[in-house]
Design a protein around this motif. Structure first.
Motif, short mmCIF file in Angstrom:
data_model
loop_
_atom_site.label_atom_id
_atom_site.label_comp_id
_atom_site.label_asym_id
_atom_site.label_seq_id
_atom_site.Cartn_x
_atom_site.Cartn_y
_atom_site.Cartn_z
N ALA A 335 0.77 -0.91 0.01
CA ALA A 335 -0.16 0.16 0.08
C ALA A 335 0.84 1.44 -0.17
N VAL A 336 0.29 2.28 -0.54
CA VAL A 336 1.05 3.67 -0.89
C VAL A 336 0.02 4.63 -0.10
N LEU A 337 0.66 5.52 0.82
CA LEU A 337 -0.07 6.46 1.50
C LEU A 337 0.39 7.89 0.74
N HIS A 338 -0.54 8.56 0.11
CA HIS A 338 -0.33 9.59 -0.56
C HIS A 338 -0.59 10.85 0.21
N LEU A 339 0.22 12.06 0.33
CA LEU A 339 -0.09 13.03 0.96
C LEU A 339 0.48 14.52 0.37
N ALA A 352 8.28 9.99 10.70
CA ALA A 352 8.54 8.61 11.58
C ALA A 352 7.25 7.87 11.93
N ARG A 353 7.59 6.84 12.55
CA ARG A 353 6.36 5.76 12.54
C ARG A 353 6.37 5.54 14.05
N GLN A 379 4.71 -2.42 7.77
CA GLN A 379 5.68 -1.45 8.23
C GLN A 379 6.09 -0.54 6.82
N VAL A 380 6.57 0.67 7.21
CA VAL A 380 7.25 1.52 6.23
C VAL A 380 8.36 0.90 5.49
N SER A 381 8.14 0.82 4.21
CA SER A 381 9.50 0.26 3.62
C SER A 381 10.22 1.16 2.65
N ALA A 382 9.55 2.41 2.46
CA ALA A 382 10.35 3.43 1.57
C ALA A 382 9.21 4.49 1.84
N ALA A 383 9.88 5.96 1.28
CA ALA A 383 9.25 7.20 1.38
C ALA A 383 9.90 8.14 0.39
N GLN A 391 4.88 10.28 -0.64
CA GLN A 391 4.45 8.93 -0.77
C GLN A 391 5.20 8.02 0.09
N VAL A 392 4.50 7.33 0.85
CA VAL A 392 5.00 6.51 1.89
C VAL A 392 4.63 5.18 1.60
N ARG A 393 5.50 3.92 1.29
CA ARG A 393 5.11 2.75 1.13
C ARG A 393 5.02 1.87 2.28
N PHE A 394 4.20 0.92 2.28
CA PHE A 394 4.10 0.05 3.37
C PHE A 394 4.12 -1.49 2.67
N HIS A 395 4.84 -2.37 3.24
CA HIS A 395 4.72 -3.54 3.24
C HIS A 395 4.02 -4.38 4.24
N GLU A 396 3.38 -5.67 4.20
CA GLU A 396 2.90 -6.28 5.04
C GLU A 396 3.92 -7.35 5.59
N VAL A 397 3.76 -7.37 7.18
CA VAL A 397 4.68 -8.23 7.88
C VAL A 397 4.05 -9.54 8.05
#
Length: 399
Positions: A335-339, A352-353, A379-383, A391-397
């Protein structure tokens, strides 16, 4: 109250003090009324310049000034008694036990920025009553507006995490704590009033960040003013509010023929360079220009004429085309969070998380984003910051 699926078109005008935002807001309202829209214009600015703009006495209820046009100044005292009295009553009891004199205690229990906050609550009430097609808000100067619009979310964070726990503790430990400290503890009325205030402010935020609301930044062609407008654009986006346009006010029109005036020509040249920066900074937004007039427009006719010239063939009441500043997209990769953070540089942004929250800091402003449940095991994998969007990228743990 429950928020309706549709409501009035809400336009908020803000900008550095003295740039003419009250005049532009009043002109926009006068134009809306002239097109047959039932229009209310009110102010969150304690200066209350609307009476001066329209040249009439304005009361604490919507005051008719022309066909379809109403103006209102907020009665802060009445709003205070409705929204803050139960909270203040408890705070006064604590200060009295602590030995603070009554006059000082009264002053200490006034909510900072109370008049502006209660104006927002009045805006909520007016928007929900279904009587208006357009509501125009003359906001306080930029810095106060930014603090004000950040408040509902900040209070929401406190209420969600600490309010229930504190209420339970107070209820169970009241007799012990009262004997041990000698201080009165908050009762049911206090907690209910605080919860009600939080709920109303959250509805304000829902209204102002919704698809029928947008903010317009008013500026004058001066470099310091434009710099503040740029920061406001970024920060308003950080907190999830749509900015759909910029008004450059008091622009010296260029004269192609006739006698030259070196003083005036100097101003035209100086403004030309600043206006080029405005066009570059706010690319993608509507940019309207209002000419520097020989006198300040006052009264419905003059204000309507100003707005007609300002907007030209544009529809100033169309809903903003831009999507929400915050969105989440999903794919097989995560998933990607776009702000949206227009005009922000990489050095301006810190990320920060913390648990289920994403902490985004831009300059001196910070927003705590509560992540949806769908991202709780991610978890945040990249931003990265790309073309004005974080753009904050998440990957499932795997569990």
């Amino acid at each position: 109250m429950t928020l309706p699926p549709t409501g009035p078109r809400i336009l908020l005008f803000t900008g550095k003090g003295g740039v003419g935002k009250s005049t532009i807001a009043s002109g926009t309202a006068a134009l809306a009324a002239a097109t047959g829209r039932r229009t209310l214009v009110l102010s969150t600015d304690s200066a209350h310049s609307l009476a001066d703009a329209f040249g009439i006495e304005v009361g604490s209820e919507p005051t008719p000034v022309a066909d379809n046009l109403f103006v209102q100044h907020i009665d802060a005292q009445a709003r205070f008694e409705r929204s803050w009295a139960d909270i203040q009553s408890y705070l006064l009891s604590v200060l009295t036990v602590a030995g603070v004199d009554s006059v000082s205690a009264e002053e200490l229990t006034i909510l900072p920025g109370a008049e502006e906050i209660f104006a927002l609550l009045e805006l909520r009430e007016r928007a929900l009553e279904g009587a208006w097609d357009v509501v125009v808000v003359d906001c306080a100067p930029t810095a106060e507006t930014l603090r004000l619009l950040a408040m509902p979310e900040a209070l929401g964070w406190y209420m969600q995490r600490l309010f229930g726990l504190q209420r339970s503790l107070v209820a169970s430990l009241r007799p012990v704590l009262t004997r041990a400290t000698g201080m009165p503890l908050p009762g049911t009325a206090f907690f209910e009033a605080l919860q009600r205030l939080h709920g109303e402010l959250e509805e304000v935020r829902t209204l102002l960040s919704g698809p029928r609301a947008s903010i317009r930044v008013v500026l004058t062609p001066e470099r310091m003013v434009v710099a503040e407008a740029r920061r406001a654009y970024t920060t308003l986006s950080l907190f999830g509010y749509r900015v759909d346009g910029v008004v450059a006010n008091r622009v010296f029109p260029e004269v192609a023929t006739g006698p030259r005036d070196s003083w005036r020509d100097g101003w035209v040249d100086a403004q030309r360079g600043v206006l080029a920066d405005v066009e570059a900074s706010f690319s993608g937004l509507s940019i309207w220009r209002a000419a520097y007039l020989p006198g300040e427009p006052a009264g419905v006719t003059a204000l309507r004429s100003l707005a007609t010239e300002l907007y030209g063939a544009d529809d100033p009441f169309a809903e903003p085309e831009a999507g929400p500043p915050l969105r989440i997209t999903s794919s097989d990769r995560g998933a990607v969070l776009h702000l949206s953070l227009p005009l922000a540089g990489r050095r301006d942004v810190d990320l920060a998380r913390t648990g289920d929250e994403l902490v985004v800091t831009v300059g001196s402003y910070r927003r705590l984003l509560s992540l949806p449940a769908s991202l709780s095991r991610h978890q945040v994998s990249a931003a990265r910051l790309e073309q004005g969007e974080l753009q904050v990228r998440f990957h499932e743990v795997s569990v």
